[in-house]
Design an enzyme around this catalytic site. Structure first.
Site, PDB file in Angstrom:
ATOM      1  N   GLU A  56       2.599   5.335  -3.729  1.00 49.86           N
ATOM      2  CA  GLU A  56       2.584   6.402  -4.768  1.00 49.86           C
ATOM      3  C   GLU A  56       3.891   7.181  -4.816  1.00 49.86           C
ATOM      4  O   GLU A  56       4.273   7.582  -5.924  1.00 49.86           O
ATOM      5  CB  GLU A  56       1.405   7.354  -4.513  1.00 49.86           C
ATOM      6  CG  GLU A  56       0.050   6.699  -4.641  1.00 49.86           C
ATOM      7  CD  GLU A  56      -0.306   5.780  -3.464  1.00 49.86           C
ATOM      8  OE1 GLU A  56       0.268   5.993  -2.384  1.00 49.86           O
ATOM      9  OE2 GLU A  56      -1.123   4.870  -3.635  1.00 49.86           O
ATOM     10  N   ASP A  67       0.861  -1.178   0.000  1.00 52.15           N
ATOM     11  CA  ASP A  67       0.000   0.000   0.000  1.00 52.15           C
ATOM     12  C   ASP A  67       0.907   1.241   0.000  1.00 52.15           C
ATOM     13  O   ASP A  67       2.139   1.111   0.080  1.00 52.15           O
ATOM     14  CB  ASP A  67      -0.849  -0.068   1.285  1.00 52.15           C
ATOM     15  CG  ASP A  67      -2.048   0.871   1.263  1.00 52.15           C
ATOM     16  OD1 ASP A  67      -2.192   1.632   0.300  1.00 52.15           O
ATOM     17  OD2 ASP A  67      -2.814   0.829   2.230  1.00 52.15           O
ATOM     18  N   ASP A 119      -8.941   3.839  -1.537  1.00 51.15           N
ATOM     19  CA  ASP A 119      -9.790   4.081  -0.367  1.00 51.15           C
ATOM     20  C   ASP A 119     -11.113   4.719  -0.759  1.00 51.15           C
ATOM     21  O   ASP A 119     -11.331   5.920  -0.587  1.00 51.15           O
ATOM     22  CB  ASP A 119      -9.032   4.954   0.639  1.00 51.15           C
ATOM     23  CG  ASP A 119      -7.788   4.234   1.144  1.00 51.15           C
ATOM     24  OD1 ASP A 119      -7.670   3.009   0.902  1.00 51.15           O
ATOM     25  OD2 ASP A 119      -6.940   4.889   1.771  1.00 51.15           O
TER      26      ASP A 119
END
Ligand code: NAG
Ligand code: NAG
Length: 950
Positions: A515, A512, A588
């Site tokens: 980015e 996760d 999310d």
């Protein structure tokens, strides 16, 4: 994963509001280069005389390769005659054109590696340049050597892709910062941008962050137009419809361009052109006549404006990127499938996933202890709900030092083994931010080996994330890959340093926050002037960052035990090429109907851009969905390639076994439906893994000539199976409209109701317990009907074939691919690939149902990548392993009359029952007739034939 933070030290950093804070993220006008790019296009559009591109090719500089499949040319801009650029155009296999432009002898080098991360390998030139480059351009492709156009793809006299047709090409050259006050001495661009000037050339601020720009301006802008294509799709990731709405022109749907800049967007909006977690700069343009696509290999921040100069006819796009060379691939199509295949040949097809990973995944932030995990696993068993994977979010770890188990997980190996007792797996999160503390061996080793991302001054970059003060490994440094692999090794090597001993080979990984998410960074990510391996700035490589991390973890998981096994690693961030690595999810999302609905086009959109292994969190990450919404969301999830329920730490527990009947039973049935269709999913993934055709196929992909389906993005087909699904995503629905393009009979999957298509919508009942699911006539769907607790337990289960006769009443076809689902033995031919055929036998009124070996039929080709018939043995080890697996039942829908007999080839009569009903032929609706054959001695690995005499 991000959310409302429960830890004191972060509380001030994260908004407690239940909505995205748009002001945390830039608009185009807050990014200096985007502002300049949009100002340029506004100026061109407003210009009274035709806007002339300042860039031109010097015709005397043209050099063709001997095969005429490539040329280079010198390009100059009238704005800066002394600056030199070079254009190179290569024609590659399939007629794909690669168009590159870079500055020559500039002060610095522009970033030119974005494509190399995406591509399987450096593509070779087409051996013979069959495509003729002319300035007439009636056929093939043309390069126009005047001031206006650079490259146009023309097919059959129609302009398909036009580069720089509106003259918006601009490559800002490297320059020296000399003047003390730039705005006093206008540059040629200064006038050109009409006052949008040099603002932000050398430095710019956003909120409290200042981006030092040591390299100065280096942006790149280009218009790419499709004069004959009314619809464009792709450039994920955005929470937007599949057919991309316009961002400029009259009444644009969105006022901001589509932005590609991988970001952790907290509670993103359900309809927006804002950037999200991943970026695939691939755009498809579609019309009834053809499909074309571009892959614009850019890794820097990129904005794309879209409008339709002639509504329902043409599309114009304008790409504005902060840095990088022009490196653009034009994929000629001409069909959606051809585009998928062309793109997959260059960037690789989808990795064939482990079979178990197509099952049902249960996640939560967080299962709080190893006993909690055991209880969840047991509760699914008690309620007879199938489940393959239990997930652990960040709280398993001690102080968010990933790999290091916290106190409430005293026995991780035993926990994983308990879960694995019935074939279940675990997925454990490992995020890229490393807690900066010397007692964390992962951080200490990365630091000691010089593998961490650096600030512009060369010091270690420090930022805030879940683990507090953190550092990030620079995965652009290949030296990090071997080190990262070693951390996951389950093989003891005392000399190798730290490794994750408290783990097992049934634990897989979730990446996760890649980015990367940096809580105290601009727009919640890394500052752009950080430096990576090779001296590149973060601004140059940002959009590739997440993919490299995903790739490194995937390689590590693949080789954990020494011999390679199919890995499973979920990533939030992605780029072009991520399909070769693993699954992604849409981040999310929120527990609202709108988010449930937009998850479908989001999944379709990444799918057509190559990344088909995707899905949205079932239930929505934030919020507490009511039970109706949750049931509908399970129906959506069961028809997504990646099927995971997940929930935020502040939500109430919502595992499906916690509900009362009827909802509990409805959810159980949905889970079982998913498992019964696993053969269809796996077969569709085989095709994606060989040909690159997405597992979920939007309406326009299946019916590319029917314009009424081009904007449909709530219904889609599951592989080539003939299953058409339209999950309900609105509250209180009891029925839904499904569009049937072709003049074909369709059957309700559950009650066999007949619907007849032909450019029309039909109303399909959709009470809460029913997901609208149709089988297109002419399909044979292999299913496994026995409910099991996990997919590995289904390995020896018998099959049921559902035969949906087409409107002639005598034809249907289907496919089944199977292998061990875990290893790479299929690449050595350990697999079965069958075709089922129902057809009219020579003798009148006999329906022959046969199973044939598709590997031999196809000459080996297409079974898996690279296999040939000589590498395939029908008696291979896998086939022997499942030799006793039967086809226990065959159900035929739409037979015109009660059979006289049903016999095996050897004449043996089979047991059968027949329910009267409508025939596939004719015009009648109502429930279809149903022939159920109870088979004997029919094996899935064998050829067989059954004759149904009418
Ligand atoms: C630069 O020049 C402009 C125009 O004369 C002026 O408005 C501005 O204040 C100057 N900036 C600096 C930093 O001197
Ligand atoms: C993925 O990893 C392999 C093996 O380390 C490497 O060769 C390849 O360049 C990597 N690709 C990406 C996109 O990171």
């Amino acid at each position: 994963m991000r959310g409302i933070v429960v830890f004191g030290y972060l509380a001030a950093l994260v908004s407690p509001l239940l909505a995205v804070k748009p002001e945390d993220f830039k608009t185009c006008s807050q990014a200096a280069f985007c502002n300049r790019g949009r100002a340029l296009s506004a100026r061109a559009a407003a210009s009274k005389s035709p806007w002339i591109s300042p860039y031109s090719i010097n015709p005397t500089s043209l050099v063709f390769s001997p095969s005429k499949s490539s040329f280079t040319a010198a390009v100059k801009s009238s704005l800066y005659p002394e600056i030199k650029f070079e254009l190179q155009v290569d024609i590659l296999r399939d007629g794909v054109a690669r168009v590159r432009m870079d500055q020559v002898d500039g002060l610095r080098k522009r970033y030119d590696e974005a494509a190399s991360w995406a591509l399987l390998k450096e593509p070779a030139l087409k051996e013979e340049g069959q495509i003729v480059w002319t300035d007439q351009g009636k056929t093939g492709m043309k390069a126009v050597y005047d001031d206006v156009e650079l490259i146009t793809l023309i097919r059959s006299g129609r302009e398909e892709v036009v580069l720089n047709g509106r003259g918006l090409l601009h490559m800002e050259h490297f320059r020296t910062k000399t003047r003390a006050n730039h705005s006093q001495e206008p540059t040629p661009e200064n006038a050109w941008f009409e006052g949008e000037e040099e603002h932000g050339f050398w430095e710019e601020t956003f909120k409290s962050w200042t981006d030092s720009k040591p390299k100065g301006p280096e942006s790149l802008s280009l218009d790419i137009d499709f004069p004959n294509h009314p619809h464009v799709y792709g450039i994920p990731e955005h929470a937007a419809p599949l057919s991309l709405p316009s961002t400029t022109g009259p009444d644009p749907a969105y006022s901001e361009p589509y932005r590609l800049w991988n970001l952790d967007v907290y509670e993103y909006e359900s309809s927006s052109s804002m950037a999200l977690y991943g970026a695939i700069p691939v755009l498809h343009a579609h019309s009834t006549k053809s499909t074309v696509a571009v892959f614009n290999a850019l890794a820097s921040e990129t904005w794309v404006d879209i409008h339709h100069p002639t509504p329902d006819k043409s599309t114009a796009t304008h790409w504005i990127a902060e840095s990088g060379i022009l490196d653009l691939f034009i994929l000629p199509g001409p069909t959606p499938d051809a585009i998928f295949e062309q793109y997959a040949r260059f960037t690789g097809p989808t990795a064939l996933p482990a079979h178990w990973s197509l099952g049902h995944h249960q996640c939560r932030w967080n299962y709080i202890s190893s006993d909690d995990v055991r209880t969840v696993s047991r509760r699914f068993d008690e309620e007879e709900m199938p489940l393959d994977v239990i997930w652990l979010d960040i709280e398993y770890s001690q102080e968010h030092k990933y790999f290091i188990w916290g106190q409430s997980f005293p026995d991780p190996v035993q926990m994983a083994n308990d879960v694995a007792a019935i074939g279940r797996k675990m997925v454990v999160i490992v995020d890229p931010h490393l807690k900066r503390t010397s007692n964390y061996p992962v951080y200490a080793e990365a630091q000691e080996r010089g593998l961490l991302v650096k600030k512009s001054d060369g010091g270690e970059f420090e930022g805030w994330c879940w683990s507090g003060s953190s550092a990030w490994v620079d995965f652009f440094n290949p030296g990090s890959w071997t080190w990262w692999t070693k951390l996951f090794s389950l093989v003891d090597d005392p000399s190798a340093g730290w490794r994750w001993k408290d783990s097992t080979d049934t634990m897989f990984i979730w990446n996760d926050m890649n980015e990367p998410s940096v809580f105290n960074g601009p727009e919640i990510t890394m500052v752009k002037d950080n430096t990576h391996y090779g001296g590149w700035e973060h601004r140059d490589v940002h959009n590739v960052n997440g993919m490299l991390y995903h790739n490194a973890t995937t390689n590590a998981v693949m080789t954990r035990t020494g011999s390679p096994r199919r890995p499973f690693v979920l990533s939030r961030s992605f780029f072009a090429g991520s399909q070769r690595i693993g699954a992604i999810w849409t981040g999310d999302n929120m527990g609202t109907w709108e988010h449930m609905a937009v998850g479908i086009p989001m999944t379709l959109s990444v799918g057509i851009a190559g990344l088909t292994y995707a899905g949205s969190d079932v239930g929505g990450f934030f919020g507490n969905p009511d039970v109706e919404m949750l049931v509908r969301w399970y129906q959506v999830g069961a028809f997504a390639p990646f099927f995971r329920a997940h929930a935020h730490i502040d939500t109430k527990r919502r595992e499906p076994y916690l509900y009362d009947d009827p909802h509990k039973s409805i959810m159980r049935d949905i889970l079982r439906l998913r498992y019964s269709l696993l053969p269809v999913w796996y077969t569709a993934f085989r095709e994606a893994s060989v040909r690159g055709i997405p597992v979920l196929r939007p309406q326009y992909v299946v019916f590319p000539k029917d314009s009424r389906g081009f904007a449909l993005d709530q219904q889609y087909y599951l592989g080539a199976s003939g299953l058409l699904v339209k999950p309900v995503t609105t509250q209180g629905a009891t029925e839904t409209e499904v569009y049937l393009s072709d003049d074909q009979v369709y059957y309700d999957y559950f009650d066999s109701q007949i619907y007849r298509g032909g450019s029309k919508s039909v109303t399909v009942p959709a009470p809460l317990e029913k997901v609208p699911l149709l089988i297109r006539g002419g399909s044979i769907v292999p299913t496994r009907a026995r409910p099991r607790r996990s997919s590995p337990l289904m390995k020896k289960d018998p099959f049921t074939l559902k035969i949906a006769l087409d409107k002639t009443g005598f034809a249907a076809r289907g496919e089944l691919y199977l292998d061990d689902g875990e290893t790479y033995a299929h690449q050595q031919g350990e697999l079965i690939w069958r075709q089922f055929i129902a057809s009219k036998a020579e003798k009148k009124k006999v329906l022959a149902i046969r199973s044939v070996d598709l590997v031999s039929r196809a000459g080996g080709e297409g079974a898996v990548d690279g296999i040939t018939l000589s590498a395939y043995d029908r008696e291979n080890a896998f086939a022997r392993d499942i030799a006793d697996v039967t086809v226990e039942r065959i159900v035929v829908l739409g037979l015109e009359s009660r059979p006289k007999s049903v016999k095996l080839e050897n004449g043996k009569e089979l047991q059968w029952t027949f329910n009267e009903g409508s025939s596939a032929k004719g015009k009648k609706s109502g429930a279809a007739s149903l022939l159920t054959i109870k088979t004997r001695d029919v094996y899935i690995v064998e050829d067989w034939s059954i004759a149904v005499e009418l």
